[in-house]
Motif scaffolding. Structure first.
Motif, short mmCIF file in Angstrom:
data_model
loop_
_atom_site.label_atom_id
_atom_site.label_comp_id
_atom_site.label_asym_id
_atom_site.label_seq_id
_atom_site.Cartn_x
_atom_site.Cartn_y
_atom_site.Cartn_z
N TYR A 24 8.45 -37.80 -2.22
CA TYR A 24 7.15 -37.65 -2.89
C TYR A 24 7.19 -36.41 -3.77
O TYR A 24 7.53 -35.31 -3.31
CB TYR A 24 6.03 -37.52 -1.85
N PRO A 25 6.80 -36.53 -5.06
CA PRO A 25 6.97 -35.41 -6.00
C PRO A 25 5.93 -34.31 -5.90
O PRO A 25 6.12 -33.23 -6.45
CB PRO A 25 6.88 -36.11 -7.36
N GLY A 26 4.80 -34.58 -5.23
CA GLY A 26 3.74 -33.57 -5.20
C GLY A 26 3.62 -32.88 -3.85
O GLY A 26 4.52 -32.93 -3.02
N GLU A 27 2.47 -32.22 -3.65
CA GLU A 27 2.20 -31.54 -2.38
C GLU A 27 1.60 -32.53 -1.39
O GLU A 27 0.85 -33.44 -1.77
CB GLU A 27 1.23 -30.38 -2.60
N VAL A 28 1.90 -32.35 -0.13
CA VAL A 28 1.33 -33.17 0.94
C VAL A 28 0.70 -32.23 1.96
O VAL A 28 1.36 -31.32 2.47
CB VAL A 28 2.41 -34.03 1.63
N ARG A 29 -0.58 -32.47 2.22
CA ARG A 29 -1.27 -31.68 3.24
C ARG A 29 -0.99 -32.28 4.61
O ARG A 29 -1.41 -33.39 4.91
CB ARG A 29 -2.78 -31.67 2.98
N THR A 30 -0.24 -31.58 5.39
CA THR A 30 0.11 -32.07 6.72
C THR A 30 -0.92 -31.59 7.75
O THR A 30 -1.57 -30.56 7.52
CB THR A 30 1.52 -31.59 7.11
N PRO A 31 -1.11 -32.26 8.89
CA PRO A 31 -0.39 -33.48 9.27
C PRO A 31 -0.98 -34.72 8.60
O PRO A 31 -2.16 -34.72 8.23
CB PRO A 31 -0.59 -33.52 10.78
N ILE A 32 -0.19 -35.78 8.47
CA ILE A 32 -0.66 -37.06 7.96
C ILE A 32 -0.24 -38.15 8.95
O ILE A 32 0.72 -38.00 9.69
CB ILE A 32 -0.10 -37.37 6.56
N THR A 33 -1.00 -39.24 8.94
CA THR A 33 -0.67 -40.36 9.83
C THR A 33 -0.50 -41.68 9.09
O THR A 33 0.03 -42.62 9.66
CB THR A 33 -1.77 -40.54 10.89
N ALA A 34 -0.98 -41.75 7.84
CA ALA A 34 -0.91 -43.02 7.12
C ALA A 34 -0.77 -42.79 5.63
O ALA A 34 -1.20 -41.77 5.08
CB ALA A 34 -2.14 -43.88 7.41
N CYS A 35 -0.15 -43.78 4.98
CA CYS A 35 0.00 -43.80 3.52
C CYS A 35 -0.86 -44.93 2.97
O CYS A 35 -0.76 -46.07 3.44
CB CYS A 35 1.47 -44.01 3.15
N CYS A 36 -1.69 -44.63 2.00
CA CYS A 36 -2.53 -45.64 1.35
C CYS A 36 -1.91 -46.03 0.01
O CYS A 36 -1.56 -45.17 -0.79
CB CYS A 36 -3.93 -45.10 1.10
N LEU A 37 -1.80 -47.34 -0.21
CA LEU A 37 -1.30 -47.86 -1.47
C LEU A 37 -2.22 -48.97 -1.95
O LEU A 37 -2.37 -49.99 -1.29
CB LEU A 37 0.13 -48.41 -1.31
N SER A 38 -2.86 -48.76 -3.09
CA SER A 38 -3.70 -49.80 -3.67
C SER A 38 -2.82 -50.96 -4.12
O SER A 38 -1.69 -50.76 -4.57
CB SER A 38 -4.48 -49.24 -4.86
N GLY A 39 -3.32 -52.17 -4.00
CA GLY A 39 -2.53 -53.34 -4.37
C GLY A 39 -2.11 -53.35 -5.82
O GLY A 39 -1.05 -53.90 -6.17
N ASP A 40 -2.92 -52.71 -6.69
CA ASP A 40 -2.57 -52.72 -8.11
C ASP A 40 -1.55 -51.64 -8.47
O ASP A 40 -1.20 -51.47 -9.64
CB ASP A 40 -3.80 -52.61 -8.99
N ALA A 41 -1.05 -50.90 -7.45
CA ALA A 41 0.02 -49.93 -7.71
C ALA A 41 1.39 -50.62 -7.81
O ALA A 41 2.35 -50.04 -8.29
CB ALA A 41 0.06 -48.89 -6.59
N PHE A 42 1.47 -51.89 -7.36
CA PHE A 42 2.75 -52.61 -7.32
C PHE A 42 2.99 -53.43 -8.59
O PHE A 42 2.04 -53.88 -9.25
CB PHE A 42 2.78 -53.58 -6.13
N TYR A 43 4.25 -53.61 -8.88
CA TYR A 43 4.63 -54.66 -9.82
C TYR A 43 5.90 -55.33 -9.28
O TYR A 43 6.59 -54.82 -8.40
CB TYR A 43 4.83 -54.13 -11.25
N ILE A 44 6.17 -56.53 -9.78
CA ILE A 44 7.34 -57.28 -9.33
C ILE A 44 8.56 -56.77 -10.08
O ILE A 44 8.59 -56.73 -11.31
CB ILE A 44 7.15 -58.79 -9.54
N ASP A 45 9.56 -56.36 -9.31
CA ASP A 45 10.76 -55.75 -9.88
C ASP A 45 11.84 -56.82 -10.04
O ASP A 45 12.49 -57.24 -9.09
CB ASP A 45 11.26 -54.64 -8.95
#
Length: 384
Positions: free
Chosen positions: A292-313
């Motif tokens: 991950y290129p940015g800062e992460v505030r720990t602790p974390i328990t889950a990653c959220c990904l919106s469906g429109d963040a994906f594309y078919i590779d």
């Protein structure tokens, strides 16, 4: 509180001349400013616990939260119908040192319940203006305009008691907006309305408020209402504001997992994080790993990904590859082909991911049980 008292609170009687009100509001930065406001009851502590909440003139604010979060209590507190502890200013005036009735009459609260007198529709709306001292020769036109705006002018001579739930709700909205109040408090305004007219009514409320420069606080369980109405939103859980931000930020970067689920985040994936020499290394539950290129505030328990963040590779994709993209291989479980969008459920290890891909980004067909590659950029990940 009896029916007439509730109705009078609803119509928000006032005696201040309109010009005087406008001058007072222009002198103040906020129409509402709450600090350390708490509401308790004999049965429950902290029904409402607001550290700080302020609304500027003309601002449109949505309130999100599950049942029992305190949303209706918040509106009733602002309308001075609910005892509270703390500091609150309305229209720049300290509530504790100002005539509360006069302050209440400068706003309008549309209750979740339909509160109408046993009279004609016309007279219900007209009484809002009569109580405000509007000259009789102006009332008729204003009432008919308000009724026409919300599609109920043909109901003018009907008894309010004979209306359907949707008709009564539209009349209540007309009562709330007919007097051009400086602050509108709307509790589930689309409740009881037919699905086909909800968006239209919400848009008319928005246009009416903007034309008059009124601030609006809207509570709704209907997420479409909020998307079409407000740019700013607050999330309320257990009486507390957990996030106050632009609506897009609440949707894409919610403050916690409860809010992520409330706003319908497509993918909430258990994860852990390790910090290395190159940054944060994210390890998802389905064996996906990425830097991950940015800062992460720990602790974390889950990653959220919106469906429109994906594309078919694939080699025929119309979306150009970007450095640092994360590629995931999985099996297609389900496909829903919508208008311009494919929603695809992809099984990756023990996790099912939901991708929403524009049809224009897919050169061929995608089939159930097919193995495909999804890709996303790490910057679109959000951690909670």
């Amino acid at each position: 509180m009896n029916m007439m008292t509730e109705f009078k609170s609803f119509v928000n009687l006032q005696s201040y001349p309109v010009a005087r009100q406008e001058n007072l509001t222009r002198m103040n930065e906020y129409v509402l400013n709450m600090q350390q406001v708490n509401v308790d009851s004999k049965k429950r502590k902290n029904i409402l616990s607001i550290e700080n909440f302020a609304v500027r003139p003309g601002e449109l604010v949505a309130v999100l939260g599950p049942n029992g979060a305190g949303k209706s209590t918040l509106l009733r507190t602002i309308n001075l119908l609910q005892p509270y502890r703390g500091q609150m200013q309305l229209f720049g005036q300290d509530v504790c040192h100002t005539n509360k009735t006069l302050l209440r009459r400068r706003s309008a609260l549309v209750f979740q319940e339909t509160l109408l007198l046993n009279d004609t529709v016309f007279n219900n709306v007209a009484k809002v203006l009569e109580f405000r001292g509007i000259p009789a020769n102006k009332i008729k036109q204003k009432v008919h305009t308000a009724l026409a705006t919300f599609g109920c002018e043909h109901l003018a001579n009907r008894s309010a008691r004979s209306l359907s739930g949707g008709e009564a709700k539209r009349v209540c909205i007309a009562c709330g907006l007919v007097a051009d109040s400086e602050l509108l408090l709307l509790d589930e305004p689309s409740a009881s309305l037919d699905v086909g007219i909800r968006a239209e009514i919400i848009e008319k409320i928005r246009q009416s408020a903007q034309a008059r420069g009124s601030a609006v606080i809207l509570v709704s369980h209907n997420f479409t209402d909020i998307l079409h109405f407000a740019e700013r939103a607050i999330a309320l859980f257990d009486g507390c504001i957990v996030q106050d931000d632009k609506l897009e930020m609440l949707i894409r970067r919610p403050a916690n997992e409860q809010l992520a689920r409330l706003v319908g985040m497509d993918n909430i994936i258990p994860c852990r994080v390790e910090r290395g020499s190159r940054g944060y290394f994210i390890k998802l539950a389905n064996s996906i790993e990425f830097l991950y290129p940015g800062e992460v505030r720990t602790p974390i328990t889950a990653c959220c990904l919106s469906g429109d963040a994906f594309y078919i590779d694939d080699t025929t994709s119309s979306v150009p590859y970007q450095p640092g993209m994360v590629t995931i291989k999985g099996r297609v479980e389900r496909i829903v082909r919508g208008i311009g969008i494919y929603t695809i459920w992809v099984k990756v290890g023990e996790q099912t991911l939901i991708a929403r891909v524009p049809q224009s980004h897919i050169s061929g067909n995608v089939y159930q049980h097919e193995i495909i590659k999804l890709a996303f950029h790490p910057r679109d990940a959000h951690f909670i």
